[in-house]
Motif scaffolding. Structure first.
Motif, mmCIF file in Angstrom:
data_model
loop_
_atom_site.group_PDB
_atom_site.id
_atom_site.type_symbol
_atom_site.label_atom_id
_atom_site.label_comp_id
_atom_site.label_asym_id
_atom_site.label_seq_id
_atom_site.Cartn_x
_atom_site.Cartn_y
_atom_site.Cartn_z
ATOM 1 N N SER A 22 5.054 4.103 -18.706
ATOM 2 C CA SER A 22 4.675 2.720 -18.957
ATOM 3 C C SER A 22 4.247 2.103 -17.630
ATOM 4 O O SER A 22 4.608 2.586 -16.555
ATOM 5 C CB SER A 22 5.849 1.943 -19.558
ATOM 6 N N PRO A 23 3.462 1.036 -17.704
ATOM 7 C CA PRO A 23 2.984 0.431 -16.455
ATOM 8 C C PRO A 23 4.149 -0.143 -15.633
ATOM 9 O O PRO A 23 5.122 -0.664 -16.181
ATOM 10 C CB PRO A 23 2.070 -0.694 -16.925
ATOM 11 N N ILE A 24 3.982 -0.072 -14.338
ATOM 12 C CA ILE A 24 4.931 -0.709 -13.430
ATOM 13 C C ILE A 24 4.137 -1.400 -12.333
ATOM 14 O O ILE A 24 2.940 -1.139 -12.164
ATOM 15 C CB ILE A 24 5.910 0.296 -12.814
ATOM 16 N N VAL A 25 4.834 -2.271 -11.643
ATOM 17 C CA VAL A 25 4.212 -2.981 -10.527
ATOM 18 C C VAL A 25 4.936 -2.563 -9.266
ATOM 19 O O VAL A 25 6.181 -2.587 -9.199
ATOM 20 C CB VAL A 25 4.270 -4.494 -10.719
ATOM 21 N N ASP A 26 4.192 -2.237 -8.270
ATOM 22 C CA ASP A 26 4.761 -1.839 -6.984
ATOM 23 C C ASP A 26 4.334 -2.855 -5.929
ATOM 24 O O ASP A 26 3.161 -3.215 -5.837
ATOM 25 C CB ASP A 26 4.268 -0.453 -6.594
ATOM 26 N N GLY A 27 5.275 -3.303 -5.153
ATOM 27 C CA GLY A 27 4.920 -4.254 -4.115
ATOM 28 C C GLY A 27 6.103 -5.070 -3.675
ATOM 29 O O GLY A 27 7.192 -4.992 -4.263
ATOM 30 N N PRO A 28 5.866 -5.780 -2.635
ATOM 31 C CA PRO A 28 4.618 -5.815 -1.842
ATOM 32 C C PRO A 28 4.504 -4.566 -0.951
ATOM 33 O O PRO A 28 5.507 -4.097 -0.424
ATOM 34 C CB PRO A 28 4.771 -7.091 -1.015
ATOM 35 N N VAL A 29 3.297 -4.055 -0.853
ATOM 36 C CA VAL A 29 3.024 -2.851 -0.054
ATOM 37 C C VAL A 29 1.805 -3.107 0.810
ATOM 38 O O VAL A 29 0.949 -3.924 0.457
ATOM 39 C CB VAL A 29 2.790 -1.624 -0.952
ATOM 40 N N PRO A 30 1.723 -2.462 1.978
ATOM 41 C CA PRO A 30 0.493 -2.573 2.780
ATOM 42 C C PRO A 30 -0.658 -1.880 2.066
ATOM 43 O O PRO A 30 -0.484 -0.797 1.505
ATOM 44 C CB PRO A 30 0.867 -1.888 4.079
ATOM 45 N N LEU A 31 -1.810 -2.487 2.044
ATOM 46 C CA LEU A 31 -2.968 -1.957 1.351
ATOM 47 C C LEU A 31 -3.879 -1.241 2.312
ATOM 48 O O LEU A 31 -3.997 -1.609 3.491
ATOM 49 C CB LEU A 31 -3.733 -3.087 0.680
ATOM 50 N N ILE A 32 -4.527 -0.199 1.800
ATOM 51 C CA ILE A 32 -5.491 0.538 2.630
ATOM 52 C C ILE A 32 -6.654 -0.374 2.982
ATOM 53 O O ILE A 32 -7.229 -0.300 4.069
ATOM 54 C CB ILE A 32 -5.984 1.799 1.869
ATOM 55 N N GLN A 33 -6.963 -1.335 2.044
ATOM 56 C CA GLN A 33 -8.064 -2.250 2.295
ATOM 57 C C GLN A 33 -7.696 -3.293 3.357
ATOM 58 O O GLN A 33 -8.544 -4.037 3.831
ATOM 59 C CB GLN A 33 -8.444 -2.974 0.994
ATOM 60 N N GLY A 34 -6.407 -3.325 3.692
ATOM 61 C CA GLY A 34 -5.944 -4.310 4.661
ATOM 62 C C GLY A 34 -5.108 -5.394 4.005
ATOM 63 O O GLY A 34 -5.342 -5.771 2.861
ATOM 64 N N GLY A 35 -4.123 -5.855 4.697
ATOM 65 C CA GLY A 35 -3.248 -6.874 4.155
ATOM 66 C C GLY A 35 -2.171 -6.271 3.278
ATOM 67 O O GLY A 35 -1.959 -5.047 3.238
ATOM 68 N N ALA A 36 -1.497 -7.130 2.551
ATOM 69 C CA ALA A 36 -0.431 -6.723 1.661
ATOM 70 C C ALA A 36 -0.786 -7.150 0.260
ATOM 71 O O ALA A 36 -1.543 -8.097 0.039
ATOM 72 C CB ALA A 36 0.909 -7.333 2.076
ATOM 73 N N GLY A 37 -0.219 -6.425 -0.702
ATOM 74 C CA GLY A 37 -0.502 -6.774 -2.069
ATOM 75 C C GLY A 37 0.411 -6.044 -3.024
ATOM 76 O O GLY A 37 1.385 -5.410 -2.629
ATOM 77 N N TYR A 38 0.021 -6.104 -4.278
ATOM 78 C CA TYR A 38 0.796 -5.492 -5.342
ATOM 79 C C TYR A 38 -0.142 -4.574 -6.134
ATOM 80 O O TYR A 38 -1.316 -4.910 -6.343
ATOM 81 C CB TYR A 38 1.403 -6.549 -6.254
ATOM 82 N N ILE A 39 0.417 -3.424 -6.587
ATOM 83 C CA ILE A 39 -0.397 -2.433 -7.299
ATOM 84 C C ILE A 39 0.216 -2.190 -8.666
ATOM 85 O O ILE A 39 1.417 -1.891 -8.774
ATOM 86 C CB ILE A 39 -0.455 -1.101 -6.523
ATOM 87 N N LEU A 40 -0.635 -2.381 -9.676
ATOM 88 C CA LEU A 40 -0.216 -2.049 -11.023
ATOM 89 C C LEU A 40 -0.504 -0.565 -11.258
ATOM 90 O O LEU A 40 -1.638 -0.125 -11.158
ATOM 91 C CB LEU A 40 -0.991 -2.896 -12.042
ATOM 92 N N ARG A 41 0.550 0.204 -11.521
ATOM 93 C CA ARG A 41 0.392 1.631 -11.816
ATOM 94 C C ARG A 41 0.412 1.800 -13.339
ATOM 95 O O ARG A 41 1.438 1.522 -13.989
ATOM 96 C CB ARG A 41 1.528 2.447 -11.213
#
Length: 684
Positions: free
Chosen positions: A148-167
């Motif tokens: 099922s979907p989960i949310v991971d974060g806050p994590v450093p992003l490869i694009q720069g900055g921090a954010g949250y990733i929906l898996r």
């Protein structure tokens, strides 16, 4: 020394009172400012909490939209088993339109990123193998295990900055086995700032707010279950927890610069407290100044009272002793040691009554206390009071506007002794005059009587015998007869002078006797109802020869019969005095007695055309032993008692004697009596 000690304690008490007052104001002000700060802080926290609830709802909506997009992509993959880049690009563009914070949507079949939408800015993510990035592999594995979907974060992003990733794990059906097979992961990357849109409080503005969002019940080793809301209220962030995709998340926010230490009203409250403190200090200084002035005035009053050469005592409105000076204690040495401030007047009188010589029994003592207490409560005229050492005190008591009672005791022993001596001397003088008058009246009466015989010597038997002898003598000598007649005439003339002088002296003696009776209050009237018009006519007829002897005209008039309650002899005496006085001081013209009835009054008027009296001297004529002009007194004679006696007799009759006069034009004396009928009505 005692006063200095009291003054020192009073000053210290004032300092302590000032300190307590200022401390109270500061304490109350601090409490008010603190309460206002707490209320403001609670309001700020409540506003942030409400916006935080809105923000968490918005976050859930963002991830829900992301899940919908991932679901659409999964459906495309299920339908074609190939990545339709054009259609997926439209899905991502539409997602970014509603959610600008979406940075990328990455497809990772077999856990290797093969596509990233939009490609701009996300080229570095192509070819990423999740198993080579442990920080991301944990969340991928968790999504795989949960399926099922989960949310991971806050994590450093490869694009720069921090954010949250929906898996979002994708499982596609396998036609050969009829079992869903794990295809890969759809990752939707949302920047931390993009989760929040601007509210009243823009939580995405790091300069204003410190915002955090984290999972607190996830199996990931990155999860942290330690709460952020420990510590005092002004140090704790605003926190809320909510459920999202099967996990519990905690959102916290706090102002970057910290919670406000004071409310916007605090400076005004502080200024108000300071102004109040200044006003309070000013009021206390004014009160202190007034108290000092009052104390100074009280001290001045006490010192002034102490300097009085008279006894002074003061009681408050509860009849309790407030002030007493040393002179008062000196006047009453027998009770001085017992007099204490605060004692009542009744207690003071109870001590004083023991020294009253007239109070011999308990009943007498109680009567004296009751009378003295009544006089104290209703002060009037001054009264005399016996004191120690045969002294006399004049006691004057009065009520103040505030209900206090003050008393002043003045030593009048010398005056009383002088008064008694004067009264004794006056009694002796009166008795002397009375005795002299009595002693003089008898010989004067004899002289007057003898003179009246000599005045009519031709009627005496001896004179008749001498005349008869001369007629019978032969030869008759005319010269002898003439000489005898001349001698008798001379004797008659001289006797007339002696008789007039004797009568005059007798009238003076009678005046002295009358005045001594009046002065001693021994003159009593024999009042009866008399007809006054005949009495007036009789007086005029008696005195007309005296008036005619001076060439004056004495007339009489009345307006009808009139009766009055009077003493006939004394009423005649008044009229004799008035008319005789008019004859004495009138050289030419006439004198007129009139009797008029005016209402309930009868008015006797004696008018003359004599020398008159000046206005400034009108009051003197009724004083004893007084005449307006001393030289005239020597010319006219008299003791100056006639008008004084007449006025006293008029008063004894219940009437009045008045005078109207103009210098050089004559005088009018008026005797006013009450008619008999009116007198009976009043007494009845």
């Amino acid at each position: 020394m005692l006063n200095k000690y009291k003054s020192y304690l009073a000053s210290k008490a004032y300092i302590l009172l000032t300190a307590l007052a200022l401390g109270s104001v500061v304490g109350i002000g601090y409490s008010v400012i603190t309460l206002d700060r707490d209320n403001h802080l609670a309001t700020v926290r409540r506003d942030l909490e409400q916006d935080l609830y809105t923000a968490t709802d918005q976050i859930q909506l963002r991830f829900f939209e992301a899940i919908l997009v991932a679901k659409h992509i999964e459906n495309l993959l299920t339908a074609s088993k190939e990545v339709n880049e054009a259609q997926i690009s439209r899905f991502v563009a539409d997602l970014q339109l509603h959610n600008p914070g979406v940075r990328a949507v990455a497809l990772a079949p077999g856990l290797v990123v093969t596509h990233s939408f939009p490609i701009t800015g996300n080229q570095k993510t192509i070819g990423l193998k999740y198993w080579q990035v442990p920080e991301q592999m944990a969340s991928v594995a968790q999504a795989y295990r949960r399926q099922s979907p989960i949310v991971d974060g806050p994590v450093p992003l490869i694009q720069g900055g921090a954010g949250y990733i929906l898996r979002y794990p994708v499982f596609l059906p396998n036609p050969s086995t009829n079992v869903e097979q794990f295809w890969g992961i759809i990752s939707i990357v949302i920047s931390a700032d993009g989760l929040l849109s601007a509210q009243r409080h823009d939580f995405s503005d790091a300069e204003q707010y410190s915002f955090s969002l984290r999972e607190i019940q996830a199996s990931s080793p990155l999860a942290n279950d330690v709460p952020d809301d420990a510590g005092p209220l002004n140090a704790r962030p605003v926190t809320t927890e909510f459920e999202m995709l099967g996990s519990t998340w905690r959102a916290t926010v706090r102002p970057t610069a910290g919670w406000p230490s004071y409310s916007p009203q605090s400076p005004y409250l502080l200024a108000f407290v300071l102004v109040l403190a200044v006003i309070l200090v000013g009021v206390l200084l004014i009160i202190r100044s007034f108290a000092a002035e009052k104390e100074s005035a009280r001290a001045l009053l006490a010192e002034s009272i102490g300097c009085l050469n008279e006894g002074f005592i003061a009681f408050d409105d509860d009849e309790r002793l407030m002030l007493v000076n040393e002179k008062y204690l000196e006047y009453y040495p027998e009770i001085g040691p017992l007099i204490q401030p605060g004692m009542t007047i009744k207690e003071l009188l109870a001590h004083s009554v023991k020294n009253q010589p007239d109070a011999t029994t308990v009943e007498d003592e109680n009567t004296w206390i009751a009378e003295r207490l009544e006089r104290f409560r209703n002060p009037g005229v001054s009264f005399l009071e016996a004191a120690a050492d045969n002294r006399w005190l004049k006691v004057t008591e009065a009520k103040t506007p505030h209900g206090y009672t003050v008393g002043i005791s003045t030593d009048v022993t010398a005056e009383q002794r002088a008064l008694k001596a004067a009264e004794a001397a006056d009694r002796e003088k009166t008795e002397f005059l009375n005795n002299v008058s009595h002693e003089l009246r008898t010989p004067l009466t004899v002289i007057s009587g003898r003179a009246s015989f000599l005045r009519n010597s031709e009627r005496l038997p001896q004179s008749k015998s001498l005349a008869a002898a001369l007629e019978n003598a032969t030869p008759a000598d005319g010269a002898v007869t003439t000489a005898v007649t001349s001698f008798q005439r001379f004797v008659s003339e001289q006797s007339a002078g002696i008789e007039n002088s004797a009568k005059h002296m007798l009238r003076l003696v009678e005046d002295l006797l009358d005045w001594t009776r009046v002065a001693r209050g021994q003159l009593e009237l024999d009042l009866a109802r008399i007809e006054v018009t005949d009495l007036g006519r009789t007086v005029v007829e008696d005195l007309r020869p005296d008036a005619e002897a001076k060439g004056l005209t004495l007339t009489y008039s009345q307006d009808g019969p009139a009766e009055a309650m009077a003493d006939t002899i004394r009423l005649k005496q008044i009229l004799y005095n008035l008319i005789s006085n008019a004859i004495k001081f009138t050289d030419t013209g006439n004198i007129h007695l009139s009797i008029e009835q005016l209402g309930d009054q009868i008015v006797f008027s004696v008018a003359d055309t004599g020398c008159g009296i000046a206005q400034d001297d009108l009051e003197r004529v009724f004083q004893r032993f007084q005449q307006v002009d001393g030289s005239m007194s020597r010319q006219k004679g008299g003791l100056g008692l006639g008008l004084a006696i007449a006025e006293q007799l008029a008063v004894l009759h219940g009437g009045a004697l008045s005078l109207e006069s103009e210098l050089g034009k004559g005088s009018t004396f008026r005797l006013t009596l009450t008619r008999a009928e009116a007198a009976f009505q009043r007494t009845g």
